[in-house]
Design an enzyme around this catalytic site. Structure first.
Site, mmCIF file in Angstrom:
data_model
loop_
_atom_site.group_PDB
_atom_site.id
_atom_site.type_symbol
_atom_site.label_atom_id
_atom_site.label_comp_id
_atom_site.label_asym_id
_atom_site.label_seq_id
_atom_site.Cartn_x
_atom_site.Cartn_y
_atom_site.Cartn_z
ATOM 1 N N ASP A 194 -40.288 -43.859 46.526
ATOM 2 C CA ASP A 194 -39.683 -45.059 45.935
ATOM 3 C C ASP A 194 -40.716 -46.125 45.592
ATOM 4 O O ASP A 194 -40.405 -47.319 45.558
ATOM 5 C CB ASP A 194 -38.614 -45.645 46.871
ATOM 6 N N ARG A 195 -41.928 -45.699 45.330
ATOM 7 C CA ARG A 195 -43.027 -46.595 44.950
ATOM 8 C C ARG A 195 -43.377 -47.605 46.036
ATOM 9 O O ARG A 195 -44.003 -48.630 45.765
ATOM 10 C CB ARG A 195 -42.703 -47.326 43.638
ATOM 11 N N MET A 196 -42.985 -47.320 47.278
ATOM 12 C CA MET A 196 -43.355 -48.174 48.400
ATOM 13 C C MET A 196 -44.672 -47.665 48.992
ATOM 14 O O MET A 196 -44.743 -47.216 50.132
ATOM 15 C CB MET A 196 -42.238 -48.204 49.443
#
Length: 221
Positions: A194-196
């Site tokens: 999740d692009r974290m």
């Protein structure tokens, strides 16, 4: 142009997270750990790095070069001092380096300054190169300059090859040598779902890179 939409290209990162407790105090020791792991994974030319310099005009310029060594003081690479990047480095020693190890969802960014290596270090590395690469260094004396075509390059190489028969050692050109990148900031990036993403930055706050004081900060993805 008719082509697929690059916006549809998405990679889902699902590897284990990078934690502060995973990191060692010195960035080049951490770099060594990652570089060893990436090399062991079978990545082609894990030592390929994107080197960005500052042009005399103030504009940035990047290109891929090969790292040829590292230690606690930084990275080493070699080039033609008369090339475009060589001239840029002489005018402004500030550089940025990126190792894009996409295969393992990792990236390392290094910001710092360069200094020329000694003649002794340059000679030692030049002697270790394949003979063809040694001759190529002479044939590319005018690196970055326009040429009429491939035939001109091949002719230069043949002239240099005949100048030093196989039983004669090829000397290092005076215009060819290396630089050491002294890091002042090093960032380790690891892709997460999740692009974290996990990002940690080492900042040199005191002393020299090899034995100075470094602080480590987690950055927002």
């Amino acid at each position: 142009m008719n082509h697929f939409d690059p916006a549809e290209l998405r990679e889902s990162y699902g590897r284990s997270p990078l934690r502060r407790s995973d990191l060692v105090p010195h960035p080049m020791e951490q770099f060594h750990t990652w570089f060893t792991q990436v090399h062991g994974s079978g990545v082609v030319e894990p030592n390929a790095m994107i080197l960005s310099t500052v042009e005399p005009s103030g504009a940035p310029r990047g290109r891929t070069v090969l790292m040829k060594g590292y230690d606690s003081s930084g990275l080493r690479f070699f080039t033609n001092y008369r090339s475009r990047k060589g001239r840029a480095l002489e005018a402004d020693p500030r550089v940025s380096v990126v190792f894009p190890w996409h295969h393992m969802s990792r990236q390392v960014m290094i910001m710092g300054r360069v200094e020329r290596l000694s003649d002794e270090e340059n000679d030692r590395y030049f002697r270790s190169r394949p003979r063809g690469s040694q001759i190529g260094a002479w044939a590319s004396e005018q690196q970055s300059a326009p040429v009429e075509g491939r035939a001109e390059l091949d002719a230069r190489y043949e002239r240099m090859r005949h100048a030093w028969p196989d039983d004669v050692e090829v000397p290092r050109p005076a215009y060819w040598g290396g630089y050491r990148v002294h890091p002042a900031e090093v960032e380790f990036w690891r892709g997460s779902p999740d692009r974290m993403h996990d990002r940690f930055r080492y900042l040199l706050v005191e002393g020299e890179p090899s034995d100075g004081k470094w602080v480590i900060e987690r950055l927002s993805p």
